[in-house]
Write a protein that holds these residues in place. Structure first.
Motif, PDB file in Angstrom:
ATOM      1  N   GLU A 357       5.211  -7.683 -12.302  1.00 11.62           N
ATOM      2  CA  GLU A 357       6.501  -8.384 -12.300  1.00 11.62           C
ATOM      3  C   GLU A 357       7.641  -7.417 -12.031  1.00 11.62           C
ATOM      4  OE1 GLU A 357       6.734 -11.630 -12.229  1.00 11.62           O
ATOM      5  OE2 GLU A 357       4.531 -11.510 -12.240  1.00 11.62           O
ATOM      6  N   LEU A 358       7.562  -6.200 -12.606  1.00  7.04           N
ATOM      7  CA  LEU A 358       8.569  -5.181 -12.321  1.00  7.04           C
ATOM      8  C   LEU A 358       8.519  -4.776 -10.857  1.00  7.04           C
ATOM      9  CD1 LEU A 358      10.752  -3.170 -13.155  1.00  7.04           C
ATOM     10  CD2 LEU A 358       8.923  -1.608 -13.901  1.00  7.04           C
ATOM     11  N   ALA A 359       7.310  -4.671 -10.301  1.00 10.10           N
ATOM     12  CA  ALA A 359       7.171  -4.325  -8.887  1.00 10.10           C
ATOM     13  C   ALA A 359       7.861  -5.362  -8.003  1.00 10.10           C
ATOM     14  CB  ALA A 359       5.698  -4.213  -8.518  1.00 10.10           C
ATOM     15  N   LYS A 360       7.652  -6.642  -8.301  1.00 15.15           N
ATOM     16  CA  LYS A 360       8.295  -7.707  -7.522  1.00 15.15           C
ATOM     17  C   LYS A 360       9.813  -7.638  -7.653  1.00 15.15           C
ATOM     18  CE  LYS A 360       4.383 -10.880  -8.060  1.00 15.15           C
ATOM     19  NZ  LYS A 360       3.903 -12.146  -8.683  1.00 15.15           N
ATOM     20  N   LYS A 361      10.297  -7.365  -8.868  1.00 15.31           N
ATOM     21  CA  LYS A 361      11.735  -7.281  -9.121  1.00 15.31           C
ATOM     22  C   LYS A 361      12.362  -6.115  -8.343  1.00 15.31           C
ATOM     23  CE  LYS A 361      15.038  -6.885 -12.991  1.00 15.31           C
ATOM     24  NZ  LYS A 361      15.679  -5.605 -12.591  1.00 15.31           N
ATOM     25  N   LEU A 362      11.717  -4.948  -8.410  1.00 20.85           N
ATOM     26  CA  LEU A 362      12.232  -3.775  -7.700  1.00 20.85           C
ATOM     27  C   LEU A 362      12.254  -4.016  -6.188  1.00 20.85           C
ATOM     28  CD1 LEU A 362      10.368  -1.010  -9.722  1.00 20.85           C
ATOM     29  CD2 LEU A 362      12.858  -1.235  -9.533  1.00 20.85           C
ATOM     30  N   LEU A 363      11.225  -4.664  -5.682  1.00 23.89           N
ATOM     31  CA  LEU A 363      11.159  -4.929  -4.249  1.00 23.89           C
ATOM     32  C   LEU A 363      12.226  -5.921  -3.817  1.00 23.89           C
ATOM     33  CD1 LEU A 363       9.314  -3.712  -2.118  1.00 23.89           C
ATOM     34  CD2 LEU A 363       7.892  -5.769  -2.240  1.00 23.89           C
ATOM     35  N   LYS A 364      12.451  -6.918  -4.679  1.00 24.36           N
ATOM     36  CA  LYS A 364      13.476  -7.923  -4.378  1.00 24.36           C
ATOM     37  C   LYS A 364      14.870  -7.311  -4.357  1.00 24.36           C
ATOM     38  CE  LYS A 364      15.054 -12.534  -5.774  1.00 24.36           C
ATOM     39  NZ  LYS A 364      14.884 -13.653  -6.745  1.00 24.36           N
ATOM     40  N   GLU A 365      15.080  -6.300  -5.218  1.00 23.40           N
ATOM     41  CA  GLU A 365      16.396  -5.654  -5.306  1.00 23.40           C
ATOM     42  C   GLU A 365      16.573  -4.532  -4.292  1.00 23.40           C
ATOM     43  OE1 GLU A 365      16.477  -4.317  -9.330  1.00 23.40           O
ATOM     44  OE2 GLU A 365      16.861  -6.323 -10.171  1.00 23.40           O
ATOM     45  N   SER A 366      15.556  -4.266  -3.511  1.00 28.48           N
ATOM     46  CA  SER A 366      15.592  -3.163  -2.552  1.00 28.48           C
ATOM     47  C   SER A 366      16.067  -3.639  -1.182  1.00 28.48           C
ATOM     48  CB  SER A 366      14.192  -2.550  -2.410  1.00 28.48           C
ATOM     49  OG  SER A 366      13.348  -3.402  -1.637  1.00 28.48           O
ATOM     50  N   SER A 367      16.073  -2.709  -0.246  1.00 29.34           N
ATOM     51  CA  SER A 367      16.462  -3.030   1.137  1.00 29.34           C
ATOM     52  C   SER A 367      15.277  -3.526   1.960  1.00 29.34           C
ATOM     53  CB  SER A 367      17.050  -1.782   1.805  1.00 29.34           C
ATOM     54  OG  SER A 367      16.112  -0.707   1.792  1.00 29.34           O
ATOM     55  N   TYR A 368      14.110  -3.623   1.342  1.00 32.83           N
ATOM     56  CA  TYR A 368      12.905  -4.031   2.070  1.00 32.83           C
ATOM     57  C   TYR A 368      12.977  -5.513   2.425  1.00 32.83           C
ATOM     58  CZ  TYR A 368       7.939  -4.825   3.081  1.00 32.83           C
ATOM     59  OH  TYR A 368       6.754  -5.168   3.679  1.00 32.83           O
ATOM     60  N   LYS A 369      12.706  -5.815   3.714  1.00 30.39           N
ATOM     61  CA  LYS A 369      12.807  -7.191   4.205  1.00 30.39           C
ATOM     62  C   LYS A 369      11.504  -7.688   4.823  1.00 30.39           C
ATOM     63  CE  LYS A 369      17.126  -7.160   3.054  1.00 30.39           C
ATOM     64  NZ  LYS A 369      17.533  -7.845   1.795  1.00 30.39           N
ATOM     65  N   GLY A 370      10.391  -7.159   4.350  1.00 26.46           N
ATOM     66  CA  GLY A 370       9.105  -7.644   4.831  1.00 26.46           C
ATOM     67  C   GLY A 370       8.557  -6.906   6.036  1.00 26.46           C
ATOM     68  N   GLU A 371       9.130  -5.757   6.379  1.00 29.17           N
ATOM     69  CA  GLU A 371       8.614  -4.978   7.499  1.00 29.17           C
ATOM     70  C   GLU A 371       7.166  -4.586   7.258  1.00 29.17           C
ATOM     71  OE1 GLU A 371      12.797  -3.196   6.634  1.00 29.17           O
ATOM     72  OE2 GLU A 371      11.226  -4.325   5.567  1.00 29.17           O
ATOM     73  N   GLU A 372       6.409  -4.424   8.331  1.00 28.36           N
ATOM     74  CA  GLU A 372       5.010  -4.029   8.198  1.00 28.36           C
ATOM     75  C   GLU A 372       4.907  -2.594   7.665  1.00 28.36           C
ATOM     76  OE1 GLU A 372       1.529  -5.003  11.037  1.00 28.36           O
ATOM     77  OE2 GLU A 372       2.159  -2.969  11.597  1.00 28.36           O
ATOM     78  N   ILE A 373       4.089  -2.418   6.643  1.00 34.80           N
ATOM     79  CA  ILE A 373       3.809  -1.096   6.069  1.00 34.80           C
ATOM     80  C   ILE A 373       2.494  -0.600   6.658  1.00 34.80           C
ATOM     81  CG2 ILE A 373       3.327   0.213   3.956  1.00 34.80           C
ATOM     82  CD1 ILE A 373       6.157  -0.819   4.014  1.00 34.80           C
ATOM     83  N   TYR A 374       2.574   0.480   7.451  1.00 35.54           N
ATOM     84  CA  TYR A 374       1.379   1.038   8.082  1.00 35.54           C
ATOM     85  C   TYR A 374       0.717   2.023   7.112  1.00 35.54           C
ATOM     86  CZ  TYR A 374      -1.580   3.660  11.324  1.00 35.54           C
ATOM     87  OH  TYR A 374      -2.641   4.279  11.933  1.00 35.54           O
ATOM     88  N   PHE A 375      -0.451   1.665   6.637  1.00 41.07           N
ATOM     89  CA  PHE A 375      -1.193   2.383   5.599  1.00 41.07           C
ATOM     90  C   PHE A 375      -2.430   2.998   6.259  1.00 41.07           C
ATOM     91  CE2 PHE A 375      -2.795   1.632   0.928  1.00 41.07           C
ATOM     92  CZ  PHE A 375      -3.305   2.915   0.892  1.00 41.07           C
ATOM     93  N   MET A 376      -2.511   4.337   6.320  1.00 40.36           N
ATOM     94  CA  MET A 376      -3.651   4.974   6.986  1.00 40.36           C
ATOM     95  C   MET A 376      -4.411   5.875   6.011  1.00 40.36           C
ATOM     96  SD  MET A 376      -1.963   7.899   9.430  1.00 40.36           S
ATOM     97  CE  MET A 376      -1.314   9.425   8.740  1.00 40.36           C
ATOM     98  N   ALA A 377      -5.700   6.055   6.298  1.00 41.16           N
ATOM     99  CA  ALA A 377      -6.563   6.820   5.398  1.00 41.16           C
ATOM    100  C   ALA A 377      -7.762   7.351   6.157  1.00 41.16           C
ATOM    101  CB  ALA A 377      -7.029   5.939   4.241  1.00 41.16           C
ATOM    102  N   ILE A 378      -8.429   8.364   5.545  1.00 37.52           N
ATOM    103  CA  ILE A 378      -9.707   8.875   6.030  1.00 37.52           C
ATOM    104  C   ILE A 378     -10.792   8.326   5.119  1.00 37.52           C
ATOM    105  CG2 ILE A 378     -11.058  10.939   6.566  1.00 37.52           C
ATOM    106  CD1 ILE A 378      -8.458  12.534   6.517  1.00 37.52           C
ATOM    107  N   ASP A 379     -11.883   7.888   5.707  1.00 34.69           N
ATOM    108  CA  ASP A 379     -12.993   7.410   4.895  1.00 34.69           C
ATOM    109  C   ASP A 379     -13.598   8.581   4.121  1.00 34.69           C
ATOM    110  OD1 ASP A 379     -14.804   5.707   3.791  1.00 34.69           O
ATOM    111  OD2 ASP A 379     -16.046   5.477   5.585  1.00 34.69           O
ATOM    112  N   GLY A 380     -13.944   8.359   2.848  1.00 33.87           N
ATOM    113  CA  GLY A 380     -14.628   9.369   2.056  1.00 33.87           C
ATOM    114  C   GLY A 380     -13.750  10.154   1.109  1.00 33.87           C
ATOM    115  N   LYS A 381     -12.434   9.937   1.136  1.00 33.19           N
ATOM    116  CA  LYS A 381     -11.568  10.686   0.222  1.00 33.19           C
ATOM    117  C   LYS A 381     -11.755  10.235  -1.226  1.00 33.19           C
ATOM    118  CE  LYS A 381      -9.510  13.688   2.799  1.00 33.19           C
ATOM    119  NZ  LYS A 381      -9.684  15.137   2.546  1.00 33.19           N
ATOM    120  N   VAL A 382     -12.207   9.002  -1.410  1.00 35.48           N
ATOM    121  CA  VAL A 382     -12.680   8.535  -2.709  1.00 35.48           C
ATOM    122  C   VAL A 382     -13.982   7.785  -2.452  1.00 35.48           C
ATOM    123  CG1 VAL A 382     -10.399   8.328  -3.771  1.00 35.48           C
ATOM    124  CG2 VAL A 382     -11.383   6.359  -2.576  1.00 35.48           C
ATOM    125  N   PRO A 383     -14.858   7.663  -3.437  1.00 36.50           N
ATOM    126  CA  PRO A 383     -16.046   6.828  -3.255  1.00 36.50           C
ATOM    127  C   PRO A 383     -15.620   5.391  -2.945  1.00 36.50           C
ATOM    128  CG  PRO A 383     -16.242   8.190  -5.230  1.00 36.50           C
ATOM    129  CD  PRO A 383     -14.830   8.322  -4.754  1.00 36.50           C
TER     130      PRO A 383
END
Length: 527
Positions: A357-383
């Motif tokens: 709920e705090l996460a939703k509140k902080l996001l609502k109060e931020s400048s974020y307007k639904g832009e795509e968040i590009y999340f990249m990773a290497i396989d194997g960094k965690v099981p």
């Protein structure tokens, strides 16, 4: 007056001498724990034929230059072929190596090392103060080397006599002793004459000699019968072979069939399988590897907004992921874990707690307007990387983020991260010997992930801490810096503390398994 730090404790006094079970003991599936918190294997009955030990980790060695940003396996391999000035118990304590004693000036700028005499490199050269000078000045002055940043505060190295070396620093290096525990000493003459070509043969002073390397397949080492420090722990193994196997199931299967004598990076869901295999012992302990997400925070990027950064960290249910997907490890609510300088249990509990709920509140109060968040990773960094990151993506989506996840191979990931071509870059780092400094220097004092987020107060505290020799004062300064990181959201969103899980044959003894992922096979026995 000079403050002297003289190390006179021998390994035997600290309880890391000859291991039980050597010389034809009975098979045991129970590991013994040594005084440093590492685990020592217990031997079983000797098999016939040539004594060869084969071990496997998930990554290949892509450079044999100790200053070339070596991967995790190299830190274990270098214990075979090299010696360092200072040795460590991997719990923040130091003892003599190629240096027999040392002292530091009151201002922290001059370190004097008395050196061990009668030691030879594998190529026949004598180890002396010229070796120390050549090794450290190469690290300090050659800015083309990837690990140059660790030594750039060295002004010069003086060979004041054949067996005394003095390191003169531009600024105090508070982590000097720890850094020296993973800085192999090199032969000065060969380095001057051969340059980078010297690493084709890697002549060290260690108990094992480099023989060959077939990239992607294996590296081979043979016992150095003339090693200066065998004592009564001389290995009965003739040859050690390292085989990199990236696929977890293949590595585990090969351990079960007896192809390997030891493997690391075991997924938690394979522990029961290996534990039920005759003649195999699984060693699992809380580790000092932490997974984290770098946040690209340049102008116009979503994570340039502090509220967006804080919304992310409160959106992730770390405990659920640990318990329901990983089955091992612990949530990371603080930049370091217990046993690493700067850890504070009380402060840790105040930050990064799951609160959708705090996460939703902080996001609502931020400048974020639904832009795509590009999340990249290497396989194997965690099981179970894919399952873990899909869970994170689902939690982010629930909080209001619009996420695109891409898992890729390592070279592409590093190129994109260095260019800042991402929003979230998922990775991990291990803290060796209870020190956070490799991570702090690489990712905070320098911005190797190109996050473009600056906090002068954090930088000032980290700089002061790095130049502080007194460990207790350094600890307090780091806690202050870490608190600011947590309050600001910071460049990194810390995620999971990973367990260290290895498996070994009960035929082995003399192997030390440390929670910082290092495996010391230098005095391995196989019976």
């Amino acid at each position: 007056m000079r403050k002297r730090i003289i190390c006179c404790l021998l390994a035997a006094v600290l309880g890391i001498g000859t291991l039980s079970g050597c010389g034809g003991g009975t098979k045991s599936s129970t590991p013994g724990t040594n005084a440093e918190g590492g685990t020592e294997t217990s031997a079983g009955k000797k098999e016939g034929g040539e004594n060869v030990v084969t071990f496997s980790m998930s990554e290949d060695v892509y450079t044999w230059d100790p200053m070339g940003q070596p991967v995790v396996p190299f830190y274990s391999i270098q214990l075979l072929i090299y010696d360092m000035l200072v040795r460590t118990d991997h719990a923040g304590n130091y003892e003599p190596g190629l240096a027999t004693e040392w002292s530091v000036s009151d201002d922290g700028l001059d370190w004097t090392f008395k050196l061990r005499q009668g030691v030879k490199f594998h190529n026949g050269e004598d180890f002396n103060a010229d070796s120390v000078k050549a090794t450290l000045e190469r690290g300090a002055f050659n800015n083309t080397l990837n690990m140059n940043f660790l030594w750039s505060d060295i002004e010069s190295v003086e060979a004041s006599d054949e067996y005394t070396a003095v390191i003169h620093c531009k600024k105090p290096i508070g982590d000097m002793l720890n850094q020296l525990t993973y800085m192999p000493m090199l032969p000065a003459k060969a380095l001057a004459e051969q340059g980078e070509d010297m690493f084709k043969t890697s002549p060290g002073t260690g108990p094992w000699k480099f023989v060959s390397w077939d990239p992607g397949n294996e590296a081979v080492f043979v016992r150095n019968d003339d090693y200066w420090d065998w004592g009564d722990q001389k290995s009965n193994v003739d040859k050690i072979i390292y085989k990199p196997i990236s696929e977890d199931t293949t590595r585990v299967s090969s351990m079960r069939t007896g192809e390997f004598d030891l493997i690391s990076n075991i997924p938690p869901d394979q522990v029961d399988v290996l534990s039920g295999t005759d003649g195999v012992t699984v060693d699992s302990k809380p580790g000092t590897t932490i997974s984290w997400m770098a946040l690209q925070s340049g102008q116009g990027k979503p994570f340039a907004d502090k509220n967006v950064r804080l919304a992310l960290t409160h959106a992730i249910d770390r405990k659920l992921i640990v318990e329901s997907i990983l089955g091992s490890g612990s949530p990371a609510y603080w930049p370091v874990m217990e046993g690493v300088t700067g850890y504070d249990k009380d402060l840790e509990s105040k930050y990064n707690q799951y609160d959708p709920e705090l996460a939703k509140k902080l996001l609502k109060e931020s400048s974020y307007k639904g832009e795509e968040i590009y999340f990249m990773a290497i396989d194997g960094k965690v099981p179970r990387t894919k399952e873990v990151l899909q869970a994170v993506m689902s939690m982010m989506t629930e909080a209001g983020f619009n996420v695109k996840l891409e898992i890729m191979e390592g070279a592409t990931f590093v190129t994109k991260r260095s260019a800042g071509d991402y929003d979230i870059a998922f990775s991990n780092v291990f803290y060796n010997n209870g020190s956070p400094w490799r991570h702090m220097i690489t990712h905070w004092l320098s911005d190797s992930c190109n996050t473009q987020l600056e906090n002068p107060e954090i930088t000032s505290l980290l700089t002061e801490a790095r130049q502080t020799i007194d460990r207790s004062k350094q600890d307090e300064l780091l806690k202050q810096a870490f608190t600011l990181m947590m309050e600001d959201g910071g460049r990194m969103c810390y995620f999971i503390n990973l367990d260290t899980i290895n498996a070994y044959s009960n035929k082995l003894s003399g192997v030390k398994l440390y929670n910082d992922t290092i495996i010391d096979l230098s005095r391995v026995m196989k019976n």
